[in-house]
Scaffold this motif. Structure first.
Motif, short mmCIF file in Angstrom:
data_model
loop_
_atom_site.label_atom_id
_atom_site.label_comp_id
_atom_site.label_asym_id
_atom_site.label_seq_id
_atom_site.Cartn_x
_atom_site.Cartn_y
_atom_site.Cartn_z
N ALA A 1 0.83 -1.21 0.00
CA ALA A 1 0.00 0.00 0.00
C ALA A 1 0.86 1.25 0.00
O ALA A 1 0.56 2.23 -0.69
CB ALA A 1 -0.93 -0.01 1.21
N ALA A 2 1.96 1.23 0.77
CA ALA A 2 2.86 2.39 0.80
C ALA A 2 3.50 2.62 -0.57
O ALA A 2 3.65 3.76 -1.01
CB ALA A 2 3.93 2.18 1.87
N GLN B 1 2.17 1.86 -3.41
CA GLN B 1 1.13 2.41 -4.27
C GLN B 1 0.89 3.89 -3.99
O GLN B 1 0.40 4.61 -4.86
CB GLN B 1 -0.17 1.60 -4.08
CG GLN B 1 -0.08 0.18 -4.60
CD GLN B 1 -1.28 -0.68 -4.20
OE1 GLN B 1 -2.17 -0.24 -3.47
NE2 GLN B 1 -1.31 -1.91 -4.68
N GLN B 2 1.26 4.33 -2.80
CA GLN B 2 1.16 5.74 -2.44
C GLN B 2 2.46 6.49 -2.72
O GLN B 2 2.68 7.59 -2.22
CB GLN B 2 0.77 5.85 -0.95
CG GLN B 2 -0.61 5.29 -0.65
CD GLN B 2 -0.85 5.06 0.84
OE1 GLN B 2 -0.11 5.58 1.68
NE2 GLN B 2 -1.88 4.29 1.17
N GLN B 3 3.31 5.86 -3.53
CA GLN B 3 4.57 6.48 -4.01
C GLN B 3 5.56 6.73 -2.87
O GLN B 3 6.31 7.70 -2.90
CB GLN B 3 4.27 7.79 -4.74
CG GLN B 3 3.26 7.65 -5.87
CD GLN B 3 3.69 6.60 -6.91
OE1 GLN B 3 4.81 6.62 -7.38
NE2 GLN B 3 2.78 5.70 -7.24
N ARG B 4 5.56 5.86 -1.87
CA ARG B 4 6.53 5.95 -0.80
C ARG B 4 7.60 4.88 -0.96
O ARG B 4 7.31 3.78 -1.43
CB ARG B 4 5.85 5.79 0.56
CG ARG B 4 4.84 6.89 0.88
CD ARG B 4 4.28 6.71 2.28
NE ARG B 4 3.47 7.85 2.68
CZ ARG B 4 2.16 7.91 2.57
NH1 ARG B 4 1.50 6.90 2.05
NH2 ARG B 4 1.49 8.98 2.98
N CYS C 1 -2.27 2.54 6.18
CA CYS C 1 -0.93 2.98 5.79
C CYS C 1 -0.86 4.51 5.81
O CYS C 1 0.10 5.08 6.33
CB CYS C 1 -0.59 2.45 4.40
SG CYS C 1 1.08 2.82 3.89
N GLN C 2 -1.87 5.16 5.31
CA GLN C 2 -1.90 6.63 5.32
C GLN C 2 -1.90 7.15 6.75
O GLN C 2 -1.20 8.12 7.07
CB GLN C 2 -3.13 7.14 4.57
CG GLN C 2 -3.06 6.90 3.07
CD GLN C 2 -4.36 7.34 2.39
OE1 GLN C 2 -5.40 7.47 3.01
NE2 GLN C 2 -4.28 7.57 1.10
N GLN D 1 -5.09 0.41 2.88
CA GLN D 1 -4.66 1.69 2.33
C GLN D 1 -4.79 2.82 3.36
O GLN D 1 -3.86 3.61 3.55
CB GLN D 1 -5.47 2.03 1.08
CG GLN D 1 -5.14 1.18 -0.15
CD GLN D 1 -3.86 1.63 -0.83
OE1 GLN D 1 -3.28 2.65 -0.49
NE2 GLN D 1 -3.40 0.85 -1.79
N GLN D 2 -5.94 2.90 4.00
CA GLN D 2 -6.15 3.97 4.98
C GLN D 2 -5.25 3.79 6.19
O GLN D 2 -4.76 4.77 6.76
CB GLN D 2 -7.61 4.01 5.40
CG GLN D 2 -8.56 4.54 4.32
CD GLN D 2 -9.97 4.72 4.81
OE1 GLN D 2 -10.38 4.10 5.78
NE2 GLN D 2 -10.72 5.56 4.14
#
Length: 230
Positions: free
Chosen positions: A26-27, A29-32, A224-225, A221-222
Motif C-alpha cells: 500500500a505504501a 502504491q502511495q509512491q513511498r 498505511c496513510q 490503504q487507509q
C-alpha cells in the motif's frame, strides 16, 4: 518523512508477514519508498544462496529499497521451532545488542516506510535472559499489532496490548486479520476488540483464500496513510 514501526502479532500464524507485506504494498502504491526487516526467522529452506525464509522474501518483494538478504534476515534457521532453541541447536548466540546493530543498518536507509517484524508473539525468548520484546524496547519504535482473529483472540489481543504498553512503548494501532473463515460471532468479536483495545483499529482484513500483498493492500490503504502521517 521517514516512519518506522515494529510489527508483532498475537501469536504465531496471526498473519504478521501477510499484513506487513500488504502495508508495504500500500505504501508503494502511495509512491513511498519501503523497506522491511525480519531479524530472526525459523523455518528456512536451504537454497543455492544459503538459508532463505519465505516471510523475509515476501518482505523483500515489497521493498523498494533493496538490501542484501543477509541484512534483511541476518539470523536464519532451518527448523520451524522457537528462535532461541533453533539458535542453540545451530550454535548461534542471539542477543539484543546484535539485533539492534543489524537493525540500524536498515533504519539508516531512511526509507519513507520501514517495518521491522518480530517472530511469533510479543514475549518470544531469544536466549535464556532476553526476549524479542527487549529488542523492540531497544529500538523504541511504535508498535503495530496484528490480531489473528479466531476463537480466543480477544484475550490474546488484550494481553499483548497490555504487555506492549507496560514495556513503555507506543501502540500505534492494531490490525484485525481474520484467519479463521468460520470464526463464530465474527462481528461481535470485532466490536468487542474495537471497544476494549487501548489503541485504534487501523484496518479489518477479511479472510482471504489468497492473501497476496496486493489483495491485502486493498484493505489497509487507509491504515498505511494513518500510520505514516503520525
Amino acid at each position: 518523512m521517514m516512519q518506522a514501526f515494529f510489527i508483532t502479532g498475537t501469536d504465531t500464524d496471526a498473519g504478521k508477514t501477510s499484513i506487513a507485506a500488504g502495508l508495504l504494498c500500500a505504501a508503494k502504491q502511495q509512491q513511498r519508498s519501503t523497506l522491511a526487516m525480519k531479524p530472526v526467522a525459523s523455518g528456512c529452506e536451504m537454497t543455492a544462496q544459503g538459508l532463505r525464509n519465505s516471510d523475509a522474501l515476501a518482505l523483500i518483494a515489497q521493498s523498494t529499497v533493496q538490501l542484501p538478504y543477509s541484512q534483511v534476515n541476518p539470523y536464519a534457521f532451518a527448523p520451524a521451532i522457537a528462535p532461541h532453541i533453533a539458535a542453540q541447536e545451530a550454535g548461534v548466540e542471539l542477543s539484543v545488542a546484535d539485533l539492534y546493530r543489524a537493525a540500524q543498518v536498515v533504519l539508516q536507509q531512511q526509507a519513507d516506510f520501514t517495518l521491522i517484524e518480530g517472530a511469533g508473539g510479543w514475549r518470544v525468548p531469544i536466549s535464556a535472559t532476553e526476549f524479542l520484546s527487549d529488542f523492540a524496547i531497544a529500538l523504541q519504535l511504535p508498535v503495530i499489532l496484528v490480531v489473528g482473529v479466531k476463537l480466543g483472540c480477544i484475550n490474546h489481543a488484550l494481553l499483548t496490548a497490555q504487555a506492549i504498553l507496560n514495556d513503555g512503548l507506543e501502540l500505534a494501532g492494531w490490525v484485525a486479520n481474520v484467519i479463521d473463515p468460520n470464526c463464530a460471532r465474527l462481528a461481535e468479536n470485532l466490536a468487542t476488540l474495537q471497544q476494549l483495545m487501548p489503541a485504534p483499529c487501523l484496518a479489518e482484513v477479511p479472510y482471504l483464500p489468497v492473501a497476496s500483498a496486493e489483495h491485502i493492500a486493498e484493505h489497509v490503504q487507509q491504515a498505511c496513510q494513518y500510520v505514516v502521517k503520525q
